[in-house]
Design a protein around this motif. Structure first.
Motif, PDB file in Angstrom:
ATOM      1  N   UNK A 170       0.851  -1.190   0.000  1.00  0.00           N
ATOM      2  CA  UNK A 170       0.000   0.000   0.000  1.00  0.00           C
ATOM      3  C   UNK A 170       0.888   1.242   0.000  1.00  0.00           C
ATOM      4  N   UNK A 171       0.292   2.375  -0.400  1.00  0.00           N
ATOM      5  CA  UNK A 171       1.062   3.617  -0.465  1.00  0.00           C
ATOM      6  C   UNK A 171       1.599   3.979   0.916  1.00  0.00           C
ATOM      7  N   UNK A 172       2.865   4.344   0.960  1.00  0.00           N
ATOM      8  CA  UNK A 172       3.453   4.775   2.233  1.00  0.00           C
ATOM      9  C   UNK A 172       3.051   6.221   2.467  1.00  0.00           C
ATOM     10  N   UNK A 173       2.328   6.497   3.561  1.00  0.00           N
ATOM     11  CA  UNK A 173       1.860   7.871   3.756  1.00  0.00           C
ATOM     12  C   UNK A 173       3.012   8.831   4.019  1.00  0.00           C
ATOM     13  N   UNK A 174       2.891  10.031   3.489  1.00  0.00           N
ATOM     14  CA  UNK A 174       3.889  11.069   3.712  1.00  0.00           C
ATOM     15  C   UNK A 174       3.883  11.447   5.187  1.00  0.00           C
ATOM     16  N   UNK A 175       5.084  11.494   5.781  1.00  0.00           N
ATOM     17  CA  UNK A 175       5.108  11.680   7.234  1.00  0.00           C
ATOM     18  C   UNK A 175       5.663  13.030   7.654  1.00  0.00           C
ATOM     19  N   UNK A 176       5.963  13.916   6.715  1.00  0.00           N
ATOM     20  CA  UNK A 176       6.376  15.278   7.079  1.00  0.00           C
ATOM     21  C   UNK A 176       5.856  16.235   6.031  1.00  0.00           C
ATOM     22  N   UNK A 177       5.433  17.417   6.466  1.00  0.00           N
ATOM     23  CA  UNK A 177       4.843  18.365   5.516  1.00  0.00           C
ATOM     24  C   UNK A 177       5.812  18.678   4.385  1.00  0.00           C
ATOM     25  N   UNK A 178       7.085  18.862   4.732  1.00  0.00           N
ATOM     26  CA  UNK A 178       8.056  19.267   3.706  1.00  0.00           C
ATOM     27  C   UNK A 178       8.169  18.254   2.580  1.00  0.00           C
ATOM     28  N   UNK A 179       7.821  17.001   2.853  1.00  0.00           N
ATOM     29  CA  UNK A 179       7.944  15.979   1.814  1.00  0.00           C
ATOM     30  C   UNK A 179       6.827  16.067   0.778  1.00  0.00           C
ATOM     31  N   UNK A 180       5.860  16.945   1.023  1.00  0.00           N
ATOM     32  CA  UNK A 180       4.729  17.034   0.096  1.00  0.00           C
ATOM     33  C   UNK A 180       4.924  18.019  -1.044  1.00  0.00           C
ATOM     34  N   UNK A 181       5.977  18.844  -0.970  1.00  0.00           N
ATOM     35  CA  UNK A 181       6.172  19.828  -2.036  1.00  0.00           C
ATOM     36  C   UNK A 181       6.710  19.158  -3.291  1.00  0.00           C
ATOM     37  N   UNK A 182       6.106  19.473  -4.428  1.00  0.00           N
ATOM     38  CA  UNK A 182       6.551  18.936  -5.706  1.00  0.00           C
ATOM     39  C   UNK A 182       6.978  20.083  -6.614  1.00  0.00           C
ATOM     40  N   UNK A 183       8.021  19.853  -7.382  1.00  0.00           N
ATOM     41  CA  UNK A 183       8.502  20.879  -8.311  1.00  0.00           C
ATOM     42  C   UNK A 183       8.715  20.226  -9.663  1.00  0.00           C
ATOM     43  N   UNK A 184       8.876  21.048 -10.692  1.00  0.00           N
ATOM     44  CA  UNK A 184       9.029  20.556 -12.068  1.00  0.00           C
ATOM     45  C   UNK A 184       7.801  19.734 -12.475  1.00  0.00           C
ATOM     46  N   UNK A 185       6.643  20.190 -12.017  1.00  0.00           N
ATOM     47  CA  UNK A 185       5.433  19.445 -12.326  1.00  0.00           C
ATOM     48  C   UNK A 185       5.111  19.533 -13.814  1.00  0.00           C
ATOM     49  N   UNK A 186       5.763  20.496 -14.498  1.00  0.00           N
ATOM     50  CA  UNK A 186       5.546  20.627 -15.938  1.00  0.00           C
ATOM     51  C   UNK A 186       6.049  19.394 -16.678  1.00  0.00           C
ATOM     52  N   UNK A 187       6.977  18.654 -16.084  1.00  0.00           N
ATOM     53  CA  UNK A 187       7.554  17.478 -16.759  1.00  0.00           C
ATOM     54  C   UNK A 187       6.497  16.447 -17.104  1.00  0.00           C
ATOM     55  N   UNK A 188       5.497  16.304 -16.244  1.00  0.00           N
ATOM     56  CA  UNK A 188       4.547  15.204 -16.415  1.00  0.00           C
ATOM     57  C   UNK A 188       3.424  15.539 -17.370  1.00  0.00           C
ATOM     58  N   UNK A 189       3.289  16.796 -17.722  1.00  0.00           N
ATOM     59  CA  UNK A 189       2.112  17.173 -18.504  1.00  0.00           C
ATOM     60  C   UNK A 189       2.117  16.604 -19.907  1.00  0.00           C
TER      61      UNK A 189
END
Length: 653
Positions: free
Chosen positions: A300-319
DNA sequence: AGGTCTGGGGATCGGACAAC
DNA sequence: GTTGTCCGATCCCCAGACCT
């Protein structure tokens, strides 16, 4: 401040210039001078545009020894397998440094967070653009919340960082988060609000919650809610239950019930993923252990355990991911018996001599779900890619609640899915092979409620049949004329875009930024590559890919000079032959003169281009010819045949 | 001619602000 | 909350210079 650096770079480049380095060497020199000398100061003190332009100009001039550039700078910064020289891309490097700074700004852990980050938080909160009534105490962090700061108020020394954050699509997203993280997110201007149910942040109850109750995070709000479950609580402003009574006396709240209702309303307007109430409790120790017992099944998905781990960058790559749209089977009500299938990928040479990959998906003898597929040409033609495509097809077509057993033949399929998935996802799949298929497979697996287990095909009798069946199907796929349609659908709910900022490195950011950039193709280069591909097919019976072409002209058997010659030839960067045809008073420069010819016999005048230089020229021709012959002895006939030909326009031959 | 590079001008976009 | 205007930033295109 920058003058010493630019002067040092200029002086260093002047010194290097005296050694007349080759194109290849010049790239390395630029990396070790411009790259390293400007790195530190850019990091601590952004590079002003004037300095940037100066350095860029110096690089451009140095690349071509002050002469006019025959190949543009952008092309040179492209990766080698795309016809570039992997030259230092100063803009991308600087942007990568900005993103590293952004990483430290968005490291929200108080024990490591720098002072300037808090100052910037405050400064940005001073001018909010999308909610003029936003209260200062509700504004924690612009990237964690939905409020935006006036770009003109961005502090000068952080402007580039803020711009890069916006340009490369900073966002906050997780697949799942622990209750602690969800409770720690700011409740006001929450970024996870349902877009169809606008939030209220400025009602009287909101002001009371912030001012009197000190509610800042969703967790603070949760403690206000408890009273609603208390049987003694009355749903009105005069409720006398313990909680309401305390609020009235200690906090001076006039209507504790209304405040509790306001919290409930706020939380219910969040998308379910962000609501700390509906989020399932984290796996307890027993569950975690039982998962450890079966390392072969998809976790199962491992839940994110710190707020800082939730920031994503370069999201344009996936579009750019292609998507045919969802066509996955829905959840079946009826419980399903578990299902097993075998996958196999193979490669063959097709009738045009090119490598093609095909995959087989085998359930049982005469099972109508058995699939043989020829891999579409836009995907990498390898056995692993084909096997992944087969596995993806199997997973996508199974009912979601069915337990699946996948008998794989290549180990890396198991390790990519079971072990490397987290790292790949954190690094945004930058540089990963078969990323589109792996992404789709991971998303499909995450969307399943049934258990999925990966088992190796071994030689036990029971598995021999399946193994042989999958191989036969793959061979059958290889004989097909029509390529299969692969559904690369990735459910956004089970997919994270971009790169995890907290694990970003400068190198990764640099690669990602370069990957996201589009470089205008050169017509001359495209034609040359096409011509070579066709000629190779005519003479040797196979068509090399573009990447193969570029790597072949860098083969170690070629001398430095010849490599350089071939590279420039591929880009038509030599001012030879037809190049001079239309230049006034220089037309005769394109005509072959005898001093370049091997033969002493008079030759008819012809345009002296690449072909004639390679075939008849003393300077480059002899060594190039020899080296080609050593590497490809079969070329001998070709060159002999071509040699005595009369005037012609030179090509690659 | 066909390439690179530069600079200017226009189109476009996004945000602030005012008026409704 | 919506609409219109203004302004600056940015993008895109093109002409022109330059080179060989």
């Amino acid at each position: 401040m920058w003058t010493p650096v630019t002067e040092k770079v200029d002086a260093s480049l002047t010194r290097w210039e005296k050694l007349h380095p080759t194109l290849e060497a010049r790239c390395q020199i630029l990396q070790i001078t411009v790259g390293s000398m400007s790195q530190y100061l850019t990091q601590v003190n952004e590079m002003p545009p004037a300095v940037f332009n100066h350095l860029l100009k110096a690089m451009r001039e140095f690349m071509w020894g002050g002469k006019s550039p025959p190949i543009n700078f952008e092309t040179l910064t492209a990766p080698r397998d795309k016809g570039g020289k992997n030259l230092l891309d100063l803009k991308a490097r600087n942007d990568a440094l900005h993103l590293m700074k952004l990483k430290s700004y968005l490291d929200l852990d108080p024990s490591t967070r720098a002072e300037w980050c808090y100052l910037l938080d405050r400064r940005l909160a001073k001018r909010v653009t999308n909610d003029s009534r936003a209260a200062p105490e509700a504004l924690i962090n612009t990237f964690l919340q939905s409020w935006r700061a006036d770009e003109r108020e961005w502090p000068k020394r952080h402007k580039s960082m803020m711009r890069s954050a916006k340009k490369f699509g900073i966002s906050f997203d997780v697949l799942a988060a622990t209750t602690e993280v969800l409770s720690d997110l700011p409740i006001w201007h929450h970024h996870g609000e349902n877009p169809h149910m606008p939030q209220t942040n400025n009602s009287p109850a909101c002001y009371c919650l912030r001012g009197q109750h000190g509610v800042i995070r969703t967790g603070d709000g949760l403690t206000r809610l408890r009273r609603l479950d208390n049987p003694t609580h009355k749903k009105n402003k005069n409720c006398k239950c313990v909680d309401c009574d305390q609020d009235r006396r200690n906090l001076g709240c006039a209507n504790p019930h209304a405040c509790a209702i306001a919290v409930e309303k706020k939380l219910s307007r969040l998308m379910p993923k962000w609501d700390p109430r509906t989020n399932p409790a984290p796996l307890d120790a027993d569950d975690a252990e039982s998962e450890d017992e079966d390392p072969s099944s998809f976790p199962p998905v491992r839940p994110t355990s710190a707020i800082s781990e939730g920031f994503r960058i370069l999201t344009c790559l996936s579009e750019t991911l292609p998507s045919l749209g969802p066509s996955l089977p829905s959840e079946d009500e009826a419980p399903q018996p578990s299902q097993a299938f075998f996958t196999k990928g193979i490669t063959i040479r097709d009738r045009d001599g090119n490598t093609r990959a095909a995959g087989g998906l085998w359930y049982d003898d005469h099972d109508e779900r058995n699939t043989a597929l020829l891999l579409p040409i836009h995907l990498r033609q390898t056995a692993r890619t084909a096997e992944l495509a087969a596995a993806l097809h199997g997973v996508q077509s199974a009912p979601r609640n069915q337990d699946l057993i996948i008998y794989y033949s290549q180990k890396s399929i198991r390790s990519e899915i079971l072990q490397k998935l987290d790292t790949r996802e954190a690094s945004g799949w930058i540089g990963a092979q078969d990323s589109s298929l792996l992404r789709a497979l991971a998303a499909a697996l995450r969307g399943r409620t049934g258990k999925t287990t990966f088992v190796a095909q071994d030689s036990s009798q029971a598995r021999k049949t399946g193994k042989a069946g999958a191989v036969a199907l793959a061979r059958q796929g290889a004989r097909k004329r029509e390529a299969a349609e692969i559904n690369p659908f990735v459910d956004p709910e089970h997919n994270l875009r971009g790169v995890q900022l907290s694990t970003l490195t400068q190198k990764l950011a640099y690669r990602g930024i370069k990957q996201a950039r589009k470089i205008a193709p050169r017509m001359a280069t495209t034609n040359n590559v096409k011509e070579v591909t066709q000629a190779t097919f005519r003479n040797f019976g196979f068509s090399p890919t573009e990447a193969e072409f570029w790597s072949s002209i860098r083969h170690k058997d070629f001398s430095r000079q010849v490599k350089n010659f071939l590279y420039k030839s591929a880009h038509s960067a030599h001012r030879i032959g037809a190049f001079w045809k239309h230049i006034p008073e220089c037309e005769e420069r394109g005509i072959c003169c005898r001093k370049y010819g091997v033969s002493t016999r008079p030759q008819p005048a012809h345009q002296c281009g690449r072909d004639s230089i390679i075939l008849t020229c003393r300077k480059y021709g002899v060594s190039t010819r020899l080296q080609v012959l050593v590497r490809y002895p079969e070329c001998n006939n070709i060159s002999r045949r071509t040699y005595p030909q009369p005037a012609h326009q030179c090509g690659r031959d």
